[in-house]
Design an enzyme around this catalytic site. Structure first.
Site, PDB file in Angstrom:
ATOM      1  N   ILE A 130       0.855  -1.190   0.000  1.00  0.00           N
ATOM      2  CA  ILE A 130       0.000   0.000   0.000  1.00  0.00           C
ATOM      3  C   ILE A 130       0.893   1.242   0.000  1.00  0.00           C
ATOM      4  O   ILE A 130       1.041   1.927   1.020  1.00  0.00           O
ATOM      5  CB  ILE A 130      -0.972   0.024   1.204  1.00  0.00           C
ATOM      6  CG1 ILE A 130      -1.757  -1.281   1.294  1.00  0.00           C
ATOM      7  CG2 ILE A 130      -1.937   1.207   1.072  1.00  0.00           C
ATOM      8  CD1 ILE A 130      -2.699  -1.360   2.486  1.00  0.00           C
ATOM      9  N   PRO A 131       1.524   1.536  -1.147  1.00  0.00           N
ATOM     10  CA  PRO A 131       2.299   2.774  -1.216  1.00  0.00           C
ATOM     11  C   PRO A 131       1.347   3.964  -1.080  1.00  0.00           C
ATOM     12  O   PRO A 131       0.212   3.908  -1.561  1.00  0.00           O
ATOM     13  CB  PRO A 131       2.956   2.712  -2.592  1.00  0.00           C
ATOM     14  CG  PRO A 131       2.160   1.738  -3.377  1.00  0.00           C
ATOM     15  CD  PRO A 131       1.514   0.799  -2.405  1.00  0.00           C
ATOM     16  N   HIS A 132       1.789   5.003  -0.411  1.00  0.00           N
ATOM     17  CA  HIS A 132       0.911   6.146  -0.200  1.00  0.00           C
ATOM     18  C   HIS A 132       1.714   7.428  -0.077  1.00  0.00           C
ATOM     19  O   HIS A 132       2.907   7.404   0.215  1.00  0.00           O
ATOM     20  CB  HIS A 132       0.024   5.940   1.034  1.00  0.00           C
ATOM     21  CG  HIS A 132       0.782   5.570   2.267  1.00  0.00           C
ATOM     22  ND1 HIS A 132       1.199   4.276   2.519  1.00  0.00           N
ATOM     23  CD2 HIS A 132       1.223   6.306   3.307  1.00  0.00           C
ATOM     24  CE1 HIS A 132       1.845   4.241   3.670  1.00  0.00           C
ATOM     25  NE2 HIS A 132       1.886   5.464   4.170  1.00  0.00           N
ATOM     26  N   GLY A 133       1.029   8.529  -0.345  1.00  0.00           N
ATOM     27  CA  GLY A 133       1.661   9.839  -0.265  1.00  0.00           C
ATOM     28  C   GLY A 133       0.624  10.930  -0.360  1.00  0.00           C
ATOM     29  O   GLY A 133      -0.574  10.664  -0.502  1.00  0.00           O
TER      30      GLY A 133
ATOM     31  N   LEU B 288      -2.476   4.824  -2.391  1.00  0.00           N
ATOM     32  CA  LEU B 288      -3.356   5.857  -1.854  1.00  0.00           C
ATOM     33  C   LEU B 288      -2.662   7.204  -1.971  1.00  0.00           C
ATOM     34  O   LEU B 288      -1.530   7.362  -1.507  1.00  0.00           O
ATOM     35  CB  LEU B 288      -3.691   5.563  -0.387  1.00  0.00           C
ATOM     36  CG  LEU B 288      -4.459   6.644   0.363  1.00  0.00           C
ATOM     37  CD1 LEU B 288      -5.878   6.789  -0.190  1.00  0.00           C
ATOM     38  CD2 LEU B 288      -4.492   6.341   1.854  1.00  0.00           C
TER      39      LEU B 288
END
Length: 155
Positions: free
Chosen positions: A65-68, A103
């Site tokens: 779940i990479p997110h930024g 996300l």
């Protein structure tokens, strides 16, 4: 499609992505963000790479779940990428990743980002749903699965 805490556009889903490693997958997500939400692909990729440099977003069980955060967003958005072959991701359980849910949230929405991240991770912890998502034959089927899951949970 709006969820209680994020938006998923059917154009933000790719199955069978050709990425051969984490860096290529993050670049694919940047391109997908451009296509689905008209975001700058290079900026999205850079934001995700920066977060990944702090520690792996490999959630375990083959999920990342990479997110930024991005200034130009008004609400959180999700992008889904299923690579053609599992990728090394330095996940907590050391398993390769075969399902990526990225996300992106507004820079100013701290609580909003955490709520969306929690909702996304809850959805991906549902083993039966995840098995169906992995088995979806195309992006429309995957979108319909998620849409149906959200409607059942909203009722």
């Amino acid at each position: 499609m709006p969820y209680s805490s994020f938006i998923l556009d059917p154009k933000g889903i790719v199955l069978g992505a050709k990425a051969r490693n984490k860096a290529e997958a993050l670049a694919d997500i940047g391109a997908l963000a451009h296509r689905a939400y008209d975001l700058d692909a290079a900026q999205v990729t850079a934001v995700l790479e920066q977060r990944e440099s702090l520690g792996s977003t490999g959630f375990g069980r083959g999920i990342a779940i990479p997110h930024g955060r991005l200034d130009e967003l008004a609400s959180p958005v999700v992008l889904l990428l299923r690579p053609a072959k599992p990728l090394a991701w330095d996940a907590v359980d050391e398993l390769p990743v075969d399902f990526i849910a990225a996300l992106l949230s507004p820079t100013t929405g701290g609580a909003t980002h955490l709520k969306a991240l929690a909702e996304l991770s809850r959805m991906l912890r549902d083993g039966a749903l995840l098995d169906k998502m992995r088995g979806a034959g195309d992006s429309d089927s995957l979108f319909a699965l998620i849409e149906g899951h959200e409607h059942r949970n909203a009722a």
